[in-house]
Design an enzyme around this catalytic site. Structure first.
Site, PDB file in Angstrom:
ATOM      1  N   GLY A 135      19.282  44.672  -2.364  1.00  0.00           N
ATOM      2  CA  GLY A 135      18.367  44.512  -1.674  1.00  0.00           C
ATOM      3  C   GLY A 135      17.170  43.799  -2.459  1.00  0.00           C
ATOM      4  O   GLY A 135      17.420  43.068  -3.540  1.00  0.00           O
ATOM      5  N   LYS A 157      10.773  50.162   6.261  1.00  0.00           N
ATOM      6  CA  LYS A 157      10.941  51.208   7.394  1.00  0.00           C
ATOM      7  C   LYS A 157      11.415  52.359   6.934  1.00  0.00           C
ATOM      8  O   LYS A 157      12.455  52.462   6.320  1.00  0.00           O
ATOM      9  CB  LYS A 157      11.772  50.538   8.567  1.00  0.00           C
ATOM     10  N   ARG A 197      26.340  35.833  -6.687  1.00  0.00           N
ATOM     11  CA  ARG A 197      27.644  36.522  -6.236  1.00  0.00           C
ATOM     12  C   ARG A 197      29.102  36.155  -6.835  1.00  0.00           C
ATOM     13  O   ARG A 197      30.048  36.895  -7.037  1.00  0.00           O
ATOM     14  CB  ARG A 197      27.453  36.594  -4.654  1.00  0.00           C
ATOM     15  N   GLY A 224      23.202  46.395   2.834  1.00  0.00           N
ATOM     16  CA  GLY A 224      23.450  47.411   3.837  1.00  0.00           C
ATOM     17  C   GLY A 224      24.453  48.290   3.344  1.00  0.00           C
ATOM     18  O   GLY A 224      24.546  49.611   3.732  1.00  0.00           O
TER      19      GLY A 224
HETATM   20  P1  AMP Z   1      13.425  46.602   3.127  1.00  0.00           P
HETATM   21  O1  AMP Z   1      14.504  45.591   3.584  1.00  0.00           O
HETATM   22  O2  AMP Z   1      13.332  47.600   3.987  1.00  0.00           O
HETATM   23  O3  AMP Z   1      13.664  47.033   1.649  1.00  0.00           O
HETATM   24  O4  AMP Z   1      11.986  45.839   3.081  1.00  0.00           O
HETATM   25  C1  AMP Z   1      11.670  44.925   2.199  1.00  0.00           C
HETATM   26  C2  AMP Z   1      10.516  44.273   2.892  1.00  0.00           C
HETATM   27  O5  AMP Z   1       9.449  45.231   3.162  1.00  0.00           O
HETATM   28  C3  AMP Z   1      10.140  43.099   2.013  1.00  0.00           C
HETATM   29  O6  AMP Z   1      10.114  41.812   2.520  1.00  0.00           O
HETATM   30  C4  AMP Z   1       8.486  43.483   1.780  1.00  0.00           C
HETATM   31  O7  AMP Z   1       7.574  42.186   1.981  1.00  0.00           O
HETATM   32  C5  AMP Z   1       8.311  44.438   3.004  1.00  0.00           C
HETATM   33  N1  AMP Z   1       7.233  45.272   2.691  1.00  0.00           N
HETATM   34  C6  AMP Z   1       7.076  46.382   1.822  1.00  0.00           C
HETATM   35  N2  AMP Z   1       5.699  46.921   1.901  1.00  0.00           N
HETATM   36  C7  AMP Z   1       5.109  46.284   2.957  1.00  0.00           C
HETATM   37  C8  AMP Z   1       3.813  46.685   3.728  1.00  0.00           C
HETATM   38  N3  AMP Z   1       3.091  47.283   3.279  1.00  0.00           N
HETATM   39  N4  AMP Z   1       3.404  45.702   4.664  1.00  0.00           N
HETATM   40  C9  AMP Z   1       4.626  44.720   4.884  1.00  0.00           C
HETATM   41  N5  AMP Z   1       5.435  44.569   4.545  1.00  0.00           N
HETATM   42  C10 AMP Z   1       6.092  45.510   3.669  1.00  0.00           C
END
Ligand code: AMP
Length: 418
Positions: free
Chosen positions: A375, A206, A40, A398
């Site tokens: 991210g 999610k 950063r 975000g």
């Molecule tokens: P995000 O911040 O929404 O992009 O989510 C990223 C996180 O989702 C990472 O830490 C991954 O380990 C987790 N992740 C991705 N796929 C899976 C899965 N199938 N089961 C559990 N965690 C997951």
């Protein structure tokens, strides 16, 4: 309308308040705070060098962590001042406050091309409250304002928004830094009229975090590829079995609406057809948040659509990864946000790695513009050594998501029009 950028500013001898994103990961070793990753800080150097060459008097402001209005010593920006000075090979002043007499005195001694870093703006509650009186105090020594902190631009805080309003009200100019300009170009303009085929690849934990992004990209994309745990909410909505996989049963309707929109618009919307699954076993230990720590045993490829009741999906399977990679290699524009699985564990990283290589290949061999929406996908690309083989990696988490959703970011809205 386009925003003014630091290139447009005439700031010789002028005092320029520059909001940067120095919220760097740190850890304590032998009673000293050490910076783990200086990306950063490095990202702001082009803007700083430009301002130095223009002869500006540069006042840098940033936040670090969440001190919640207290002077939390472990969240001081002093270590950043030392590192930044080394990186620029220039002296840099540091004041252990961000407002008041000490700051005014330090600014008064700044020479053209000189730099001063202020202490963590979040040592004051008024920062996050965007308190007008506090913003006026921050702006007390500024003739112009530059915002290079894209990662904080989705927050209307005093240093990201309030100061700009005060400076503008006095007739001063408020401009985007070079990093901010690149973020707006790639996440904004380049995705307005993307070259076709435009392939969007979304993963992560999610659906609820990214549904607004999906909805917006359904207006532009030719193909949407879904991976990560979010795929399981879609699969559940379609009546498939997801076992114990992470998913959001209350978001089934939202998932179905996205699938229906894709169908109406004849957009290819793909979900994993095979998965890497494992069995979760409780270790009997609790994590810092008091949640049971699980161990995942017997990872294997489940080649059917359904995930057995006692197992959990952690990555897209090899057949899905290959299908996604083949589609990505034909793309002319790629937008990627979110890993394909729990890539932090090597056993579940293959899907994300295959996708990362395909994105890099499309960029090098097919002339694709590849834009990585911040991210964990940025982390995954850097881990695989492919970070410099894509067109653009966003520095915002975000902020990138909100910008991709089409929201107006307060830190951007406050900048002057060209
Ligand atoms: P995000 O911040 O929404 O992009 O989510 C990223 C996180 O989702 C990472 O830490 C991954 O380990 C987790 N992740 C991705 N796929 C899976 C899965 N199938 N089961 C559990 N965690 C997951």
């Amino acid at each position: 309308m386009a925003k003014l950028t630091v290139n447009d500013l005439d700031v010789a001898q002028k005092r320029v308040f520059v909001r940067v994103d120095y919220n760097v990961p740190m850890e304590e070793r032998d009673g000293k705070m050490l910076i783990n990753d200086s990306t950063r800080i490095k990202e702001t150097l082009p803007t700083l060098r430009l301002l130095i060459s223009k002869g500006a008097k540069i006042i840098l402001a940033a936040h670090l962590g969440r001190p919640k209005g207290k002077r939390e010593p472990s969240m001081s920006l002093r270590p950043v001042a030392e590192l930044l000075s080394q990186m620029l090979s220039l002296p840099l002043a540091f004041v252990d406050d961000c407002i008041g007499e000490k700051v005014a005195q330090a600014v008064a001694t700044l020479k053209p091309g000189g730099l001063l870093l202020l202490e963590n703006v979040r040592y004051y509650d008024e920062e996050e409250a965007n308190d007008p009186a506090f913003a006026a105090k921050l702006a007390a020594n500024a003739d112009a304002y530059v915002n290079d902190a894209f990662g904080a631009a989705h927050r209307a805080h005093a240093s990201t928004e309030g100061v700009a309003r005060v400076v503008a009200a006095r007739g001063g100019k408020c401009a985007a830094g070079l990093l901010m300009e690149r973020e707006l170009k790639y996440l904004g303009n380049e995705l307005e009229n993307p070259a076709s085929p435009f392939v969007v690849i979304l993963g992560g934990a999610k659906v609820s975090d990214k549904i607004n992004v999906i909805d917006r990209l359904l207006e532009k994309a030719d193909t949407i590829l879904i991976g990560g745990a979010m795929a399981y909410t879609f699969k559940l909505a379609l009546g498939q079995k997801v076992g114990k996989s992470l998913c959001e049963p209350d978001k089934k309707e939202v998932a179905l609406a996205a699938l229906a929109k894709a169908k109406t618009k004849s957009i290819q919307f793909l979900l994993p057809t095979d998965n890497i699954v494992a069995t979760g076993v409780a270790t009997g230990k609790l994590n810092k948040k008091g949640k049971p720590i699980m161990e995942f045993q017997n990872p294997r490829t489940e080649s059917g659509q359904d995930i057995p009741d006692n197992e959990e999906g952690f990555d897209i399977g090899p057949e899905t990864a290959k299908r996604y990679a083949d589609i990505l290699r034909q793309a002319k524009t790629i937008m990627w946000n979110g890993p394909m699985g729990m890539f932090e564990d090597k056993r579940f990283a293959a899907g994300t790695l295959t996708v990362a290589h395909a994105v890099a290949d499309a960029t090098a061999k097919n002339g694709a513009k590849s834009i990585i929406g911040g991210g964990d996908s940025v982390k995954a690309l850097n881990q695989s050594g492919l970070g410099d083989q894509v067109t653009f990696m966003s520095t915002g988490g975000g902020a990138s998501l909100e910008f991709l959703e089409g929201k107006v970011l307060p830190g951007v809205a406050a900048l002057s029009e060209k």
